[in-house]
Design a protein around this motif. Structure first.
Motif, PDB file in Angstrom:
ATOM      1  N   ILE A 296       0.824  -1.217   0.000  1.00  0.00           N
ATOM      2  CA  ILE A 296       0.000   0.000   0.000  1.00  0.00           C
ATOM      3  C   ILE A 296       0.853   1.259   0.000  1.00  0.00           C
ATOM      4  CG2 ILE A 296      -2.029  -1.032   1.092  1.00  0.00           C
ATOM      5  CD1 ILE A 296      -1.124  -0.061   3.746  1.00  0.00           C
ATOM      6  N   HIS A 297       0.251   2.352  -0.463  1.00  0.00           N
ATOM      7  CA  HIS A 297       0.923   3.645  -0.516  1.00  0.00           C
ATOM      8  C   HIS A 297       0.887   4.310   0.863  1.00  0.00           C
ATOM      9  CE1 HIS A 297       0.902   3.124  -4.800  1.00  0.00           C
ATOM     10  NE2 HIS A 297      -0.417   3.096  -4.848  1.00  0.00           N
ATOM     11  N   PRO A 298       1.797   5.260   1.112  1.00  0.00           N
ATOM     12  CA  PRO A 298       1.805   5.970   2.406  1.00  0.00           C
ATOM     13  C   PRO A 298       0.466   6.626   2.740  1.00  0.00           C
ATOM     14  CG  PRO A 298       3.834   6.403   1.220  1.00  0.00           C
ATOM     15  CD  PRO A 298       2.956   5.631   0.279  1.00  0.00           C
ATOM     16  N   SER A 299      -0.210   7.194   1.732  1.00  0.00           N
ATOM     17  CA  SER A 299      -1.511   7.828   1.996  1.00  0.00           C
ATOM     18  C   SER A 299      -2.540   6.789   2.432  1.00  0.00           C
ATOM     19  CB  SER A 299      -2.011   8.560   0.745  1.00  0.00           C
ATOM     20  OG  SER A 299      -2.171   7.661  -0.339  1.00  0.00           O
ATOM     21  N   GLU A 300      -2.459   5.595   1.851  1.00  0.00           N
ATOM     22  CA  GLU A 300      -3.375   4.519   2.236  1.00  0.00           C
ATOM     23  C   GLU A 300      -3.057   4.014   3.638  1.00  0.00           C
ATOM     24  OE1 GLU A 300      -4.287   2.627  -2.193  1.00  0.00           O
ATOM     25  OE2 GLU A 300      -2.466   2.053  -1.112  1.00  0.00           O
ATOM     26  N   MET A 301      -1.778   4.018   3.980  1.00  0.00           N
ATOM     27  CA  MET A 301      -1.374   3.659   5.345  1.00  0.00           C
ATOM     28  C   MET A 301      -2.012   4.611   6.352  1.00  0.00           C
ATOM     29  SD  MET A 301       0.731   1.050   6.012  1.00  0.00           S
ATOM     30  CE  MET A 301       1.726   1.551   7.421  1.00  0.00           C
ATOM     31  N   HIS A 302      -2.029   5.898   5.984  1.00  0.00           N
ATOM     32  CA  HIS A 302      -2.625   6.892   6.885  1.00  0.00           C
ATOM     33  C   HIS A 302      -4.121   6.657   7.037  1.00  0.00           C
ATOM     34  CE1 HIS A 302      -3.418  10.616   8.961  1.00  0.00           C
ATOM     35  NE2 HIS A 302      -4.316  10.933   8.042  1.00  0.00           N
ATOM     36  N   PHE A 303      -4.800   6.350   5.935  1.00  0.00           N
ATOM     37  CA  PHE A 303      -6.236   6.088   6.008  1.00  0.00           C
ATOM     38  C   PHE A 303      -6.528   4.879   6.896  1.00  0.00           C
ATOM     39  CE2 PHE A 303      -6.912   8.302   1.731  1.00  0.00           C
ATOM     40  CZ  PHE A 303      -7.440   9.428   2.339  1.00  0.00           C
ATOM     41  N   ILE A 304      -5.696   3.849   6.783  1.00  0.00           N
ATOM     42  CA  ILE A 304      -5.934   2.611   7.532  1.00  0.00           C
ATOM     43  C   ILE A 304      -5.603   2.773   9.020  1.00  0.00           C
ATOM     44  CG2 ILE A 304      -5.253   0.195   7.813  1.00  0.00           C
ATOM     45  CD1 ILE A 304      -6.959   0.650   5.366  1.00  0.00           C
ATOM     46  N   PHE A 305      -4.460   3.375   9.312  1.00  0.00           N
ATOM     47  CA  PHE A 305      -3.998   3.413  10.706  1.00  0.00           C
ATOM     48  C   PHE A 305      -4.189   4.771  11.390  1.00  0.00           C
ATOM     49  CE2 PHE A 305      -1.632  -0.112   8.784  1.00  0.00           C
ATOM     50  CZ  PHE A 305      -1.891  -1.115   9.703  1.00  0.00           C
ATOM     51  N   SER A 306      -4.457   5.801  10.604  1.00  0.00           N
ATOM     52  CA  SER A 306      -4.745   7.126  11.150  1.00  0.00           C
ATOM     53  C   SER A 306      -3.679   7.547  12.172  1.00  0.00           C
ATOM     54  CB  SER A 306      -6.143   7.131  11.775  1.00  0.00           C
ATOM     55  OG  SER A 306      -6.544   8.422  12.142  1.00  0.00           O
ATOM     56  N   ASN A 307      -4.111   8.038  13.334  1.00  0.00           N
ATOM     57  CA  ASN A 307      -3.181   8.503  14.372  1.00  0.00           C
ATOM     58  C   ASN A 307      -3.054   7.480  15.501  1.00  0.00           C
ATOM     59  OD1 ASN A 307      -5.829   8.921  15.280  1.00  0.00           O
ATOM     60  ND2 ASN A 307      -5.184  10.548  16.687  1.00  0.00           N
ATOM     61  N   VAL A 308      -3.032   6.204  15.138  1.00  0.00           N
ATOM     62  CA  VAL A 308      -2.997   5.143  16.149  1.00  0.00           C
ATOM     63  C   VAL A 308      -1.757   5.236  17.038  1.00  0.00           C
ATOM     64  CG1 VAL A 308      -1.833   3.421  14.692  1.00  0.00           C
ATOM     65  CG2 VAL A 308      -3.358   2.674  16.535  1.00  0.00           C
ATOM     66  N   LEU A 309      -0.651   5.766  16.517  1.00  0.00           N
ATOM     67  CA  LEU A 309       0.555   5.905  17.347  1.00  0.00           C
ATOM     68  C   LEU A 309       0.319   6.895  18.485  1.00  0.00           C
ATOM     69  CD1 LEU A 309       3.399   5.907  14.648  1.00  0.00           C
ATOM     70  CD2 LEU A 309       2.723   4.051  16.194  1.00  0.00           C
ATOM     71  N   GLU A 310      -0.436   7.955  18.209  1.00  0.00           N
ATOM     72  CA  GLU A 310      -0.785   8.910  19.271  1.00  0.00           C
ATOM     73  C   GLU A 310      -1.702   8.255  20.295  1.00  0.00           C
ATOM     74  OE1 GLU A 310      -0.887  13.372  17.571  1.00  0.00           O
ATOM     75  OE2 GLU A 310      -2.375  12.051  16.661  1.00  0.00           O
ATOM     76  N   VAL A 311      -2.658   7.478  19.807  1.00  0.00           N
ATOM     77  CA  VAL A 311      -3.583   6.777  20.701  1.00  0.00           C
ATOM     78  C   VAL A 311      -2.816   5.799  21.590  1.00  0.00           C
ATOM     79  CG1 VAL A 311      -5.562   5.206  20.816  1.00  0.00           C
ATOM     80  CG2 VAL A 311      -5.508   7.014  19.084  1.00  0.00           C
ATOM     81  N   LEU A 312      -1.866   5.098  20.993  1.00  0.00           N
ATOM     82  CA  LEU A 312      -1.049   4.148  21.754  1.00  0.00           C
ATOM     83  C   LEU A 312      -0.237   4.866  22.830  1.00  0.00           C
ATOM     84  CD1 LEU A 312       0.004   1.217  22.039  1.00  0.00           C
ATOM     85  CD2 LEU A 312       1.799   1.817  20.400  1.00  0.00           C
ATOM     86  N   SER A 313       0.335   6.001  22.482  1.00  0.00           N
ATOM     87  CA  SER A 313       1.137   6.770  23.439  1.00  0.00           C
ATOM     88  C   SER A 313       0.287   7.254  24.613  1.00  0.00           C
ATOM     89  CB  SER A 313       1.776   7.968  22.727  1.00  0.00           C
ATOM     90  OG  SER A 313       2.468   8.785  23.638  1.00  0.00           O
ATOM     91  N   ILE A 314      -0.919   7.722  24.316  1.00  0.00           N
ATOM     92  CA  ILE A 314      -1.825   8.198  25.369  1.00  0.00           C
ATOM     93  C   ILE A 314      -2.249   7.044  26.273  1.00  0.00           C
ATOM     94  CG2 ILE A 314      -4.147   9.112  25.781  1.00  0.00           C
ATOM     95  CD1 ILE A 314      -2.021  11.191  24.988  1.00  0.00           C
ATOM     96  N   SER A 315      -2.521   5.897  25.669  1.00  0.00           N
ATOM     97  CA  SER A 315      -2.910   4.726  26.451  1.00  0.00           C
ATOM     98  C   SER A 315      -1.771   4.289  27.373  1.00  0.00           C
ATOM     99  CB  SER A 315      -3.295   3.571  25.520  1.00  0.00           C
ATOM    100  OG  SER A 315      -3.565   2.401  26.264  1.00  0.00           O
TER     101      SER A 315
END
Length: 337
Positions: free
Chosen positions: A32-51
């Motif tokens: 997949i392309h980087p833009s598609e990666m963003h659509f699929i995973f969004s800001n999950v890294l931020e969510v993980l950090s907050i958790s």
């Protein structure tokens, strides 16, 4: 209270798995392309950090005292600001689901990569999609856990106060998530509608975050009296398609290929409607729509016919919800009386 801590630990573990096993998979990234990666995973890294930060605070409280007296103050602290990253993730859900379905259908290498990753025992038989919805599930789950705590704390106690504060913040967060999803869905619908329009008049921008579609459909417009060969006057109708938004009305001619030509427009606040008195079968279910200011900045009147009395009533109510504002009857003039 202990359940809140253990469930957060389990959630964090699953979220970490989504990142390490799926998001960071070289095989998956190659499909997949980087833009598609963003659509699929969004800001999950931020969510993980907050958790992670939230879990650390909960575990520290547990280490201070094995018998946890209160955790709702910690929930409140995080829900008040850091948890807003959840809103961003949840609002992206519409794009996420669409991108995921499209990739599964159109890109065999992506589908095969996902299927391969899902077979790993570390996933415990769960599909990739179940990991993607974890953040939204967690917010609603937290709210339920705090509700449960509220039923057990002493009335009027400090713990009740902190539980109420936490619950209010979580309610606001869930509401913000739902509102965000609704706005994104509405914007998507506006984009879809705009692509089908062409303007016979000066074009009007359709897409706005404060606009949404209320009703659309086809009616018959009376084009005025015509005299036939037998000199009998007939009322002729032609199809007209309406797009009614919360603040705007578009009147269109339907074109082939699900396209629409806009020939008039008016602000919804400048619409007035009037029901015709019984004028016989030919004028059954006909009502008058008055544009106090149309696309040409002048007053204009349409006579519109619905397929039934109930449909006519629904259109009249949708066009002008508050019909207490009256205008001078123009029925006689329109009918040539």
């Amino acid at each position: 209270m202990f359940e809140l801590v253990t469930s957060e630990a389990s959630y964090y573990k699953s979220l970490s798995l989504m990142v390490s096993h799926f998001m960071e998979s070289e095989r998956l990234k190659a499909t997949i392309h980087p833009s598609e990666m963003h659509f699929i995973f969004s800001n999950v890294l931020e969510v993980l950090s907050i958790s992670e930060r939230f879990l650390l605070d909960l575990e520290q409280r547990f280490e201070e005292n094995l018998v946890i007296s209160d955790v709702c103050d910690i929930v409140f602290k995080h829900a008040e600001n850091p948890f807003t990253v959840y809103v961003t993730y949840v609002c992206n859900q519409t794009y996420q689901e669409r991108a995921y379905r499209r990739l599964l259908q159109e890109r065999p290498e992506f589908r095969e990569a996902v299927a391969h990753l899902e077979t790993n025992p570390i996933c415990r038989g769960l599909p990739f999609s179940s990991f993607l919805i974890l953040p939204f599930q967690r917010i609603t789950r937290l709210k339920l856990l705090v509700q449960n705590i509220l039923t057990k704390v002493e009335e009027g106690s400090v713990r009740e106060t902190s539980a109420l504060q936490a619950h209010r913040e979580l309610e606001k967060l869930v509401r913000a998530c739902n509102d965000g999803v609704r706005k994104m869905s509405r914007t998507e619908q506006l984009i879809s509608i705009e692509k089908t329009l062409e303007f016979k008049i000066k074009s009007v921008p359709i897409i706005s975050h404060s606009r949404w579609l209320l009703k659309q459909g086809e009616l018959q417009q009376m084009s005025g009296p015509r005299t036939s060969r037998t000199l009998r006057t007939k009322k002729l109708f032609r199809s007209v398609y309406l797009f009614l938004f919360n603040d705007l009305l578009l009147l269109c001619k339907r074109l082939p290929g699900d396209r629409y030509q806009v020939f008039d427009v008016a602000a919804r606040g400048l619409l007035r409607v009037e029901e015709l008195e019984d004028q016989g079968q030919s004028l059954a279910n006909v009502f008058i729509l008055k544009l106090l200011e149309n696309a040409h900045e002048r007053e204009f009147t349409y006579m519109l016919k619905a397929t039934s009395q109930s449909e006519m009533k629904r259109w009249m109510t949708s066009l002008v919800p508050n019909r207490r504002t009256k205008f001078v009857s123009i029925t006689a003039r329109v009918l040539g009386k």
